[in-house]
Design a protein around this motif. Sequence first.
Motif, short mmCIF file in Angstrom:
data_model
loop_
_atom_site.label_atom_id
_atom_site.label_comp_id
_atom_site.label_asym_id
_atom_site.label_seq_id
_atom_site.Cartn_x
_atom_site.Cartn_y
_atom_site.Cartn_z
N PRO A 1 0.83 -1.21 0.00
CA PRO A 1 0.00 0.00 0.00
C PRO A 1 0.87 1.26 0.00
N THR A 2 0.29 2.32 -0.48
CA THR A 2 1.01 3.59 -0.50
C THR A 2 1.14 4.14 0.92
N ARG A 3 2.05 5.09 1.05
CA ARG A 3 2.23 5.69 2.38
C ARG A 3 0.97 6.41 2.84
N GLU A 4 0.22 6.97 1.91
CA GLU A 4 -1.02 7.65 2.27
C GLU A 4 -2.03 6.67 2.86
N ILE A 5 -2.11 5.49 2.26
CA ILE A 5 -3.04 4.47 2.78
C ILE A 5 -2.58 3.98 4.15
N GLU A 6 -1.28 3.73 4.28
CA GLU A 6 -0.75 3.30 5.58
C GLU A 6 -0.94 4.38 6.64
N GLY A 7 -0.73 5.63 6.25
CA GLY A 7 -0.93 6.74 7.18
C GLY A 7 -2.38 6.84 7.60
N MET A 26 2.31 4.51 12.83
CA MET A 26 2.80 5.73 12.17
C MET A 26 4.31 5.84 12.30
N GLN A 27 4.85 5.46 13.45
CA GLN A 27 6.31 5.50 13.60
C GLN A 27 6.99 4.54 12.65
N ALA A 28 6.43 3.35 12.48
CA ALA A 28 7.01 2.38 11.55
C ALA A 28 6.97 2.94 10.12
N LEU A 29 5.85 3.57 9.77
CA LEU A 29 5.73 4.17 8.44
C LEU A 29 6.78 5.27 8.25
N LEU A 30 6.95 6.11 9.26
CA LEU A 30 7.90 7.22 9.15
C LEU A 30 9.36 6.75 9.13
N GLU A 31 9.63 5.58 9.67
CA GLU A 31 10.98 5.04 9.56
C GLU A 31 11.30 4.70 8.10
N ARG A 32 10.28 4.25 7.38
CA ARG A 32 10.45 3.93 5.96
C ARG A 32 10.29 5.15 5.06
N GLU A 33 9.48 6.10 5.50
CA GLU A 33 9.15 7.29 4.70
C GLU A 33 9.42 8.55 5.55
N PRO A 34 10.69 8.86 5.80
CA PRO A 34 11.02 9.94 6.74
C PRO A 34 10.63 11.35 6.29
N TYR A 36 7.54 12.08 5.04
CA TYR A 36 6.08 12.09 4.95
C TYR A 36 5.51 13.11 5.94
N ALA A 37 5.34 14.33 5.46
CA ALA A 37 4.96 15.46 6.32
C ALA A 37 3.62 15.25 7.01
N TRP A 38 2.62 14.77 6.28
CA TRP A 38 1.30 14.57 6.91
C TRP A 38 1.42 13.60 8.08
N GLY A 39 2.17 12.52 7.88
CA GLY A 39 2.35 11.54 8.95
C GLY A 39 3.07 12.13 10.15
N MET A 40 4.08 12.96 9.88
CA MET A 40 4.80 13.59 11.00
C MET A 40 3.88 14.52 11.78
N GLY A 41 3.05 15.27 11.06
CA GLY A 41 2.13 16.18 11.72
C GLY A 41 1.11 15.44 12.59
N GLU A 42 0.56 14.36 12.05
CA GLU A 42 -0.40 13.57 12.83
C GLU A 42 0.26 12.97 14.07
N LEU A 43 1.41 12.35 13.87
CA LEU A 43 2.11 11.72 14.99
C LEU A 43 2.50 12.77 16.04
N ALA A 44 2.95 13.92 15.60
CA ALA A 44 3.32 14.98 16.56
C ALA A 44 2.11 15.37 17.40
#
Length: 186
Positions: A1-7, A26-34, A36-44
């Motif tokens: 799946p794309t990072r958007e779907i995983e996010g 989300m942390q696992a996704l960001l390790e692979r896709e460092p 990915y701004a939307w993911g960082m914002g959500e996780l933050a």
Amino acid sequence: PTREIEGRRAWILMQAGQPVKAIDAMQALLEREPDYAWGMGELAGWLSRRSDWARLRELARKWVRVAPRETRALGYLGQAERQLGHAEEAKKAYARAHSLDPDYIYAGRQLADIQMELGEFDQAAATIALLRHYAPGPESTSDAIELALKRGSVPDALREAEALLTDKGAGTETFEWIATLFQRVG
């Protein structure tokens, strides 16, 4: 799946009341896709709401490295540093965010608050002046009142408070905060 779907999958986990799984995903996704701004914002946001300041600081530092002009990343970095007791580091992060975007009220207000805490009243006055220019409203007037009181100038604080009476944006919460500030000085 794309990072958007995983996010989005991680986001759904959070919405479903499974914060630990959501954060881990989300942390696992960001390790692979460092980058990915939307993911960082959500996780933050999730880490902030959970008061996980050490992890938030680590994430925000990475985010700032990937996107050095991202003011939200700097805002989260400032928040984490401040909560961890590192006022100077928080001040630097908020100052950078506010210099990049003077409309970023959160960063400007946090910066002014730290400056007041540190007794840097002239710097706080300059920050509040910028806030009043770029984002006028009851919040910056409240900050000006707080600064006047910390400087020991009740007449200046009263003059500022008078201006709030005609500010349509000033609600009950603002006036309760102002009352608290005046009560503190007796």
